[in-house]
Structures are given as structure tokens and as C-alpha cells.
Write an enzyme that holds these catalytic residues in place. Sequence first.
Site, PDB file in Angstrom:
ATOM      1  N   HIS A 215       3.293  -2.343   3.471  1.00  0.00           N
ATOM      2  CA  HIS A 215       3.397  -0.985   2.936  1.00  0.00           C
ATOM      3  C   HIS A 215       4.779  -0.730   2.353  1.00  0.00           C
ATOM      4  CE1 HIS A 215       0.096  -0.806   5.866  1.00  0.00           C
ATOM      5  NE2 HIS A 215      -0.372   0.213   5.171  1.00  0.00           N
TER       6      HIS A 215
ATOM      7  N   ASP B   7       0.825  -1.202   0.000  1.00  0.00           N
ATOM      8  CA  ASP B   7       0.000   0.000   0.000  1.00  0.00           C
ATOM      9  C   ASP B   7       0.868   1.265   0.000  1.00  0.00           C
ATOM     10  OD1 ASP B   7      -2.002  -1.860   0.342  1.00  0.00           O
ATOM     11  OD2 ASP B   7      -2.956  -0.824   2.022  1.00  0.00           O
ATOM     12  N   ASP B   8       0.222   2.379  -0.407  1.00  0.00           N
ATOM     13  CA  ASP B   8       0.653   3.757  -0.132  1.00  0.00           C
ATOM     14  C   ASP B   8       1.711   4.342  -1.056  1.00  0.00           C
ATOM     15  OD1 ASP B   8      -1.124   3.558   1.896  1.00  0.00           O
ATOM     16  OD2 ASP B   8       0.291   3.869   3.532  1.00  0.00           O
TER      17      ASP B   8
ATOM     18  N   HIS C 148      -5.675   3.018  -4.472  1.00  0.00           N
ATOM     19  CA  HIS C 148      -5.730   3.193  -3.014  1.00  0.00           C
ATOM     20  C   HIS C 148      -6.230   4.596  -2.663  1.00  0.00           C
ATOM     21  CE1 HIS C 148      -5.071   1.809   0.980  1.00  0.00           C
ATOM     22  NE2 HIS C 148      -3.960   2.499   1.231  1.00  0.00           N
TER      23      HIS C 148
END
Length: 429
Positions: free
Chosen positions: A316, A165-166, A216
Site C-alpha cells: 500500500h 493499493d489505495d 481500486h
Amino acid sequence: MSSSSLRLLVTSVLLATVSVFDVVVAGPVANGALQERHHSHEMRSALPGSWFHTEEGEVHKLFRRQNLDAGGYPAVGSPAWTAAYPSGTPDNTKLPQAWVDKLNAAVAAGTIPNIPQTTVTNGGTVYPNGVQRDSPEVCSADDFVCRSPDDVWDAPNGTVAIGFDDGPLQPSGQLYDFLAANNQKATHFYIGINILGNPDLFNRAYATMGDDIAVHTWTHPYMTSLANIDVLAQLGYTMQIIHDSTGGRLPRYWRPPYGDIDNRVRAIAKQVFNMTAIIWNHDTGDWTGASPDKIKGEIQGWLNGPKSPGLIILEHELSASCVQGFMEAYPLFAQNGWTTTSTATLVSAPGSGPWQNAANNTGPVTGAAVGGVVPAIVTTSSSAPATTTNSTAAAAATSTPKKSRADQTSRPVAMTLAALSGFAALLLL
């Protein structure tokens, strides 16, 4: 205290510290820090060109621009490319009319549930009195309260879904070096504004490495706290920048920040943009600033357990410790008899893949969904009922929710500015 409360506490501390330096930039914050959470921004410019209106079921027409007929897509990272997107929270009065029309049609048809917005508090999100987050009508996934059959939670038996993620952020470069060296494909659940700020890293993941790209959101908000039009903006702009940066490809999957999704948000993503949410069944806690050893230990414990269901692990690419923890744990997957595959590829039905309108990152882009008929849209009732952690022992037994404060390693009291620049990206968990 819930995990959402911990995240908000971390956010508050970081904001208080960084505000001393009044870090303001014209675009996305370097290293992903603070990500527009404490500054107001306006659109750099209106989107160029006019927009085609959509026809029901043809998602690709929501993102086609007439001006592309003359000059094609702007080069990723060019001024023309950069100017096409909001530099902060999207202005919901400047959305493409085709998106708004599609949303309004779905609301009028009764396929977007009328669930009240939540309020963001120190404990996460709170619904108005009388709204039960674990009811089948609401089915909030936050903290594993409810599993919707329309979301993806588990990988096939014996497999580990590799995804992060991110990104893209500064620590992503080291991660991409490692993935390439190990010939390991992954799914990157990208934040739109981070793509805007790190086009070279985006190009590397997509074009050079051939990895899968998923949504996301644009600025990583609690999605259930937003009005319908703002949910539309968060998803639409992230799809738009990915579409424009991949030769017209449309992501099939998205991940809600904090796992914050309910039947209203779920339906907007599916009805308007034909996207399915991928959640997770295990959380490394890397977003807390956990040490690489702690992250590795968490993963080791799961790998020693049963291989049914397979693992979709929340990880992440937002800090060096997140990346290092994954790299140290990676050899354990094969050593313990697990197969690793990119998340979006792993959970896709045969004949489909990470894109709605292309078979892969290099093949032709089509106007229709790849792999046959477009997946069924979300309705207010489902033949496969939602399950809650109170009524489904199996779901609770095989899932590790986001950690509470008692489960976390204490953060050092003193933090150097160098460390702060990395950990400030925790705002975008």
C-alpha cells in the site's frame, strides 16, 4: 479472528477517535483519512453533457461525452474536472444511462450470476444461509477461499509484480521519489475519490513517471455486499475519472478491496467494463501499521523461497510505514535474483498492456481493444474450473492470506493526532 475482522476493528477504533473532532470536508479527506466512511455525501453536480449509448463490445463508448467534441477533456484538478464526479459514495440514481443499459442487458442475457449480496459483519462478509462461498458457483476470493481462473493471482516465475493499493495519498510522494530514483515502474491501484482529492499526485504517477494505473473502486467498499447497480457505480466512476484524466484511456485491470470478489461482482466488471481482477499471493500486512522492519522481514522470507510462481505482493501507499517498508526491502529483490516489473505490465498478454485501448501512456488512443480481440467475457461456467484452498494444495502452499489478529504486531494504546491522521487511511485497505 479473520483479517477482515481485524480491519473492521481498526476502523471502529479510528472512527470513535476521529469523530470527536468531527472531521468533515467538502471533498476527499486529507491524507485519505476516513474516506467518506462515516459521513453522507451527495453528488456535487450531475455529470456534464449527455452521454453516447454503448454498442455491445465497445467499452470505450460508455465513457465518451458529447461535450468533449467542443472543448476536450477538462484539465486534471480544474473546477470543471472536479465537478464531474461524486464527492462521496455514488448516487446510483444518477448513473450514465449507457452503463445501466449495459448492465441490464447482461443480466437479461444471464451472464451475471444471481448470487445474493453479503452482509458486512465484525468477521468480514457473510453470505445468507445456504450459500457456500467456496463453491464454484460463488467462488469468493476473500481470505483465499476460492481461486477463479478469471482472476490473476500469480506472477511469472522469478518475477516480482510491483504495485500499490489505495493511493494517491500524501505518503505517495515519497514513494514516487523512490520509484523514479530507481527507474522502477509500478502499478497504482487507485481509489477514485483519492484521485479526486490528489490530482497532482495522480498526474505525477501517470504523466511524469509513466506508471500503470488500475482501478481500486471509488470509495473502497466490500464489493460483494453491494447491489449490482452499486457495483456498477463503484467501478464505473473510477474508470471514468481515469479515462478523463489520461486522454481517454481505459484500465484493463482492477483490484477488489479486501480481495472481496465473487462470480457476480467478477462478471459485472468483465461484462460491462471488460476489466480483469488482479488479486495477490502474498500479503506484507503493511495495512496493519506493521513496522518497516517487519514488512522487510516478510518480504525477505518470500524472496528466499521458491521462484515458482512469481510474487504478486499486497502493498500500500497509504502510510509512511508502508512506503518505508517497501523502500527498505527493495534492494533485496535484485540481491536474491528476482526481476521486478509493474504488476499490470507483467501479467498482461503479449501485445496488450495496462490499457484496453492504448499501447502505453503516450501513444494514440483507439476505439477498439489493443492487442487483438477483446478478452472473452465471464460466463457462469468456465472451461477452467475454480479451485478452493481445500482442494488445491499448491494454491495454499504458495499463497499467504491476509493475517489474523494473532499474526499482527500490537498497535500502541496511545496514539498522537499526527499518527492518527496517517493511520486513519487504514479504512481504505
